[in-house]
Design a protein around this motif. Structure first.
Motif, PDB file in Angstrom:
ATOM      1  N   GLU A  57      -3.451  -2.599   9.725  1.00 22.96           N
ATOM      2  CA  GLU A  57      -4.760  -2.066   9.359  1.00 22.96           C
ATOM      3  C   GLU A  57      -4.924  -2.182   7.844  1.00 22.96           C
ATOM      4  O   GLU A  57      -3.939  -2.177   7.102  1.00 22.96           O
ATOM      5  N   VAL A  58      -6.165  -2.251   7.398  1.00 16.52           N
ATOM      6  CA  VAL A  58      -6.434  -2.377   5.964  1.00 16.52           C
ATOM      7  C   VAL A  58      -5.743  -1.250   5.196  1.00 16.52           C
ATOM      8  O   VAL A  58      -5.113  -1.478   4.155  1.00 16.52           O
ATOM      9  N   VAL A 105      -3.180  -1.465   2.034  1.00 15.67           N
ATOM     10  CA  VAL A 105      -3.446  -0.793   0.759  1.00 15.67           C
ATOM     11  C   VAL A 105      -2.241   0.061   0.374  1.00 15.67           C
ATOM     12  O   VAL A 105      -1.751  -0.003  -0.762  1.00 15.67           O
ATOM     13  N   ASN A 106      -1.738   0.831   1.332  1.00 15.88           N
ATOM     14  CA  ASN A 106      -0.591   1.703   1.040  1.00 15.88           C
ATOM     15  C   ASN A 106       0.659   0.900   0.704  1.00 15.88           C
ATOM     16  O   ASN A 106       1.428   1.272  -0.187  1.00 15.88           O
ATOM     17  N   LEU A 107       0.849  -0.209   1.397  1.00 16.92           N
ATOM     18  CA  LEU A 107       1.989  -1.081   1.094  1.00 16.92           C
ATOM     19  C   LEU A 107       1.904  -1.586  -0.346  1.00 16.92           C
ATOM     20  O   LEU A 107       2.876  -1.505  -1.106  1.00 16.92           O
ATOM     21  N   GLN A 121     -11.207  -3.102  -2.516  1.00 17.49           N
ATOM     22  CA  GLN A 121     -12.472  -3.352  -1.833  1.00 17.49           C
ATOM     23  C   GLN A 121     -12.528  -4.724  -1.155  1.00 17.49           C
ATOM     24  O   GLN A 121     -13.317  -4.943  -0.250  1.00 17.49           O
ATOM     25  N   GLY A 122     -11.688  -5.627  -1.627  1.00 26.61           N
ATOM     26  CA  GLY A 122     -11.727  -6.982  -1.083  1.00 26.61           C
ATOM     27  C   GLY A 122     -10.753  -7.219   0.048  1.00 26.61           C
ATOM     28  O   GLY A 122     -10.678  -8.329   0.585  1.00 26.61           O
ATOM     29  N   LEU A 157      -5.570 -11.571   7.615  1.00 26.40           N
ATOM     30  CA  LEU A 157      -5.768 -10.641   6.512  1.00 26.40           C
ATOM     31  C   LEU A 157      -6.315 -11.406   5.307  1.00 26.40           C
ATOM     32  O   LEU A 157      -5.791 -12.457   4.958  1.00 26.40           O
ATOM     33  N   PHE A 158      -7.384 -10.891   4.721  1.00 26.79           N
ATOM     34  CA  PHE A 158      -7.966 -11.506   3.527  1.00 26.79           C
ATOM     35  C   PHE A 158      -7.840 -10.535   2.362  1.00 26.79           C
ATOM     36  O   PHE A 158      -8.071  -9.337   2.526  1.00 26.79           O
ATOM     37  N   PHE A 159      -7.446 -11.046   1.190  1.00 28.35           N
ATOM     38  CA  PHE A 159      -7.513 -10.200  -0.006  1.00 28.35           C
ATOM     39  C   PHE A 159      -7.553 -11.045  -1.275  1.00 28.35           C
ATOM     40  O   PHE A 159      -7.037 -12.157  -1.300  1.00 28.35           O
ATOM     41  N   PRO A 160      -8.215 -10.513  -2.314  1.00 27.85           N
ATOM     42  CA  PRO A 160      -8.285 -11.198  -3.605  1.00 27.85           C
ATOM     43  C   PRO A 160      -7.361 -10.515  -4.603  1.00 27.85           C
ATOM     44  O   PRO A 160      -7.264  -9.295  -4.632  1.00 27.85           O
TER      45      PRO A 160
END
Lengths: 335, 335
Positions: B232-233, B237-239, B283-284, B292-295
């Motif tokens: 999950e997002v 984030v927590n990782l 936010q990204g 999973l997508f992230f910038p």
């Protein structure tokens, strides 16, 4: 002859006007203007009738421009309007003018898709658009993605497409926008371009992310596509070479960046230095583990212009997509 | 006390020197200089011994700098050299100086991987690097990819990672490079970063493409990762929040671009306004169809500095990776 009125005479409107003037089946009835600026003056010198949008006749008079009437007059004289207003004025104009006057209209991709009966890229869904009253030409980026993905899908089948869009920050003449020295990620997931592609390539499995970078010249897309049928690089190159409105930039031409493509377009003596084709760098096409990778560049000011011309014909009931596309291409110098 | 000599005093060398001065288990024996410039003058004022690389003593004398000797003198006084020369001088220096003088050395990521016995990112493979004579700290971009991919791989397992790198064109002080207004695609498939990640995350299925854009501030990566276990997002984030040298940029902070991250680093009073952590915008981060997508953003001048410090300890046989990383982080203000 199809009688055409253009509402909004900015980056897109002035280009659509020039393109309409090059069509032997179209007549430009005029353009609308908010207020005086040099572009209106250039149009007036070309004998394009100018209609006012707001009640500021004196502003035009003071610059020696005799108005041909107001927006309602233009609409009444025209068979169809190409609305090139900045968003969301297209929708406003539709409700205020085109619907009450029962006039067909073409909108631009900045508008939401529900402004029109259908979204449009000629080589993707011309046939579905024939006779529609309201057609939305999708945005420059969506047009770019749709042209190449459509070709790949028809030839090899697209399982999924992933794209990172590296967006130019502003158009060259826009002196107010930034950034000057920064990269701005989009936090929209997917960026609106992916869903927008599906308005013309129905059901395409496409997901896009985007960043904005400090350049004015072209957008760039880095694509990663999984195909149903295996495609060798050479087959992809050949497919793009024969795809309408796609240009393969060959190796060893020193056209290795967006700036060099724009210089190349000027050297081709294209009007305004525009390049209406989506440019795919041959050297950047490659396969890895069943995934196809390629980079393409989109001239944001120009690639939708031929689409507007074809959309006019589709809306007016011209039934031959291939013929319309060829006719438009020939008139605009797209080979 | 580990005695350290630094060869090359540019963007990386000057930062490694400052970082070494902050370690209670290290002593900076000096730096080498090719020729006089203001940086050498600043180092000299800080009482850092300056050794000459070429035979141009008069150049330094003319600027009031008394040399402590030449490069051979520095190497002999040091237990280990951190080579911060521009590529490919690291390899040249190894053959010319470090091998004949049997001296351990740390190299930078611009060098090819075979310059060293092992490539290095502390949190990925510190343990494999203990006691090695020659260690290569990988490049800024590879370090950035390795930190976040390593965390994801350990927690969820990485099936495959795809990344588009949007690279800054030049460092802020570099006035000679371009482009000013263009996007330059890389035709390398994959870009060298993907294979380079595998020098520290052995066997990671990662493929990268890259473009260069006209900004000087930070690199950006748009990542797309397929994980073995669903994440999950919030878990991601927590990782990242608990991952060393990764900083999650929270929502609604107005830190929405690379320029704003750099401004934030200055407001934190970081030395030189550096940010050594890889910055992931909360936010990204998003999931789509099991991907999973992230910038993330990488401060190209700074993220490898703590790695150089840890690499020194690893090479010198310090066996506790966690302790070294914590020690380095505390000394450099990385929380």
């Amino acid at each position: 002859m199809i009688k055409i009125g253009i509402v909004g005479y900015g980056t897109i409107g002035k280009r659509v006007a020039d393109a309409v003037l090059l069509q032997d089946d179209m007549q430009l009835m005029g353009i609308t203007a908010n207020s005086f600026n040099y572009k209106i003056s250039l149009a007036y010198k070309k004998k394009i009738p100018v209609f006012n949008l707001k009640n500021n006749i004196n502003d035009f008079k003071a610059h020696g421009i005799e108005l041909a009437g107001n927006i309602n007059d233009l609409i009444k004289q025209s068979d169809i309007i190409v609305d090139c207003s900045p968003k969301p004025y297209g929708k406003e104009n539709k409700e205020r003018y085109y619907l009450p006057l029962k006039k067909k209209a073409i909108f631009q991709g900045g508008e939401k898709k529900d402004v029109a009966d259908i979204s449009f890229v000629a080589q993707c869904n011309y046939n579905d658009s024939i006779g529609k009253d309201y057609i939305r030409v999708v945005s420059c980026n969506t047009t770019g993605l749709s042209r190449t993905l459509n070709a790949l899908d028809r030839e090899f089948g697209v399982v999924r497409a992933r794209a990172t869009l590296i967006r130019r920050a502003a158009d060259p003449g826009d002196v107010k926008k930034g950034p000057l020295n920064s990269i701005i990620p989009s936090f929209e997931l997917p960026s609106h371009h992916g869903p927008d592609v599906r308005t013309v390539l129905y059901g395409m499995e496409v997901f896009t992310t985007a960043v904005v970078v400090p350049t004015t010249l072209m957008h760039m897309h880095n694509l990663n596509v999984v195909l149903k049928k295996k495609a060798e690089v050479e087959e992809v190159v050949n497919l793009f070479k024969r795809t309408e409105r796609v240009k393969v930039i060959p190796k060893n031409q020193k056209i290795d960046s967006t700036a060099q493509i724009m210089e190349y377009a000027k050297d081709l003596h294209r009007i305004r230095g525009d390049i209406m084709e989506i440019c795919v760098w041959e050297q950047g096409i490659g396969n890895y583990n069943g995934e196809l990778f390629f980079p393409q560049a989109v001239h944001q000011e120009a690639d939708v212009i031929p689409e507007n011309i074809d959309a006019i014909r589709a809306a007016m009931g011209f039934k031959d997509a291939v013929k319309s596309i060829k006719k438009t291409n020939n008139s605009l110098g797209i080979n």
